[in-house]
Design a protein around this motif. Sequence first.
Motif, mmCIF file in Angstrom:
data_model
loop_
_atom_site.group_PDB
_atom_site.id
_atom_site.type_symbol
_atom_site.label_atom_id
_atom_site.label_comp_id
_atom_site.label_asym_id
_atom_site.label_seq_id
_atom_site.Cartn_x
_atom_site.Cartn_y
_atom_site.Cartn_z
ATOM 1 N N MET A 50 -2.551 -12.812 -24.429
ATOM 2 C CA MET A 50 -3.971 -12.961 -24.095
ATOM 3 C C MET A 50 -4.201 -12.227 -22.782
ATOM 4 O O MET A 50 -3.683 -12.620 -21.747
ATOM 5 C CB MET A 50 -4.303 -14.452 -23.957
ATOM 6 N N ASP A 51 -4.954 -11.124 -22.878
ATOM 7 C CA ASP A 51 -5.157 -10.222 -21.737
ATOM 8 C C ASP A 51 -6.310 -10.712 -20.857
ATOM 9 O O ASP A 51 -7.191 -11.420 -21.342
ATOM 10 C CB ASP A 51 -5.499 -8.823 -22.281
ATOM 11 N N ASP A 52 -6.307 -10.307 -19.606
ATOM 12 C CA ASP A 52 -7.441 -10.551 -18.688
ATOM 13 C C ASP A 52 -7.888 -12.006 -18.689
ATOM 14 O O ASP A 52 -9.086 -12.299 -18.624
ATOM 15 C CB ASP A 52 -8.665 -9.685 -19.081
ATOM 16 N N PHE A 53 -6.938 -12.911 -18.774
ATOM 17 C CA PHE A 53 -7.307 -14.315 -18.931
ATOM 18 C C PHE A 53 -8.129 -14.808 -17.740
ATOM 19 O O PHE A 53 -7.793 -14.561 -16.595
ATOM 20 C CB PHE A 53 -6.081 -15.215 -19.114
ATOM 21 N N ILE A 69 -2.686 -13.130 -16.405
ATOM 22 C CA ILE A 69 -3.675 -13.475 -15.371
ATOM 23 C C ILE A 69 -4.363 -12.197 -14.930
ATOM 24 O O ILE A 69 -3.705 -11.238 -14.531
ATOM 25 C CB ILE A 69 -2.983 -14.112 -14.152
ATOM 26 N N ASP A 70 -5.664 -12.148 -14.993
ATOM 27 C CA ASP A 70 -6.394 -10.940 -14.637
ATOM 28 C C ASP A 70 -6.173 -10.569 -13.170
ATOM 29 O O ASP A 70 -6.006 -11.431 -12.314
ATOM 30 C CB ASP A 70 -7.879 -11.123 -14.898
ATOM 31 N N LYS A 71 -6.244 -9.252 -12.905
ATOM 32 C CA LYS A 71 -5.955 -8.798 -11.545
ATOM 33 C C LYS A 71 -6.970 -9.285 -10.518
ATOM 34 O O LYS A 71 -6.676 -9.349 -9.341
ATOM 35 C CB LYS A 71 -5.770 -7.288 -11.463
ATOM 36 N N ALA A 73 1.455 -11.822 -14.413
ATOM 37 C CA ALA A 73 0.410 -11.522 -13.423
ATOM 38 C C ALA A 73 0.131 -10.028 -13.449
ATOM 39 O O ALA A 73 1.048 -9.212 -13.358
ATOM 40 C CB ALA A 73 0.844 -11.958 -12.036
ATOM 41 N N GLU A 74 -1.148 -9.672 -13.590
ATOM 42 C CA GLU A 74 -1.555 -8.267 -13.576
ATOM 43 C C GLU A 74 -1.983 -7.870 -12.171
ATOM 44 O O GLU A 74 -2.405 -8.717 -11.383
ATOM 45 C CB GLU A 74 -2.796 -8.068 -14.453
ATOM 46 N N GLY A 75 -1.918 -6.596 -11.888
ATOM 47 C CA GLY A 75 -2.474 -6.092 -10.632
ATOM 48 C C GLY A 75 -1.713 -6.511 -9.389
ATOM 49 O O GLY A 75 -2.299 -6.688 -8.322
#
Length: 278
Positions: free
Chosen positions: A178-181, A201-203, A234-236
Amino acid sequence: YAKKQGRNTIRLYSSTIEALTQNHLKMEVLMRKALHENEFTLHYQPQFRADTEEVCGIEALIRWNSKELGMIAPDRLIPIAEETGLIVPIGRWVLEEACKQLKVWERNGFPVVPISVNLSLRQFFQSDLCEMIEKVIEDTGIQPKYLTLEITETIAMQEEMAIGVLDRLKRLGIKIAMDDFGTGYSSLKYLQSFSIDHVKIDKAFTNRLNSKEGRAIISTIIALGHNLDMKVVAEGVETPDQVSALRELGCDIFQGYYFSRPVPAKELESKVFYQYRQ
Ligand code: C2E
Ligand code: MG
Ligand code: MG
Ligand code: MG
């Protein structure tokens, strides 16, 4: 006076629409051409385990260097591809290219880690999405467990359709992230009605780790993910401070410029993979 003003407003409005339409048409024509003339490429961004810092995944991200327009960012390209329906052939190209690349890395003795491909909402409305994915897996000969499909909350909202499609993909052994949660319509129901393997987790949240509130949100997403048996990505991630804060909060996987930007396949080999060559 009001009438005059109104008329001007209308004129301005319709010429804007016209310009937008022209622009869309031009983009559509150029995108079709880009598909045939191989102007699209993929860049690859590695993901790392928080505990060992080993590579544990790679996200494939589309790039378009147009002869006429120069570099076009995915945030511009994807929405127009969705509107025009071109996302269907482009999406298939991305999946094929990513799977072929995975096979090449495997043959050349590089570590085999799952590759992630982004799916957009429009692709879910293709009646033959599952068949298309099955066919690409078969043709390229990758093992389904090495494929992760990244979906968004907007896809999850189309519950009836999404459950059927995702169940079928899961049965093949494909993983779902699940992207950009947290940026969309985050319903807890969606997280538990599909068997999601990873929550990303969205950036925007990673960016707010230095505040108490930011940390509270991330730690809540991590607890939620873990309680539902998911790995949390964790993204970004851009700074060493973010790395240590995320590690303390129990995040499983890191992705971000701090480790590597998305890069062409060759660069990933020389900068990231060489350390793991078997
Ligand atoms: P996404 O799937 O959430 O991908 C992560 C985006 O964050 C990528 O942007 C990546 O380059 C960027 N990023 C990674 N690490 C960092 C960091 O540390 N800091 C910052 N500021 N950014 C970071 P990109 O490549 O521009 O792609 C944007 C979005 O376009 C993607 O977001 C995805 O939603 C969409 N997209 C890209 N490629 C495809 C594709 O092949 N198919 C579909 N359907 N969508 C795609
Ligand atoms: Mg993604
Ligand atoms: Mg994302
Ligand atoms: Mg995104």
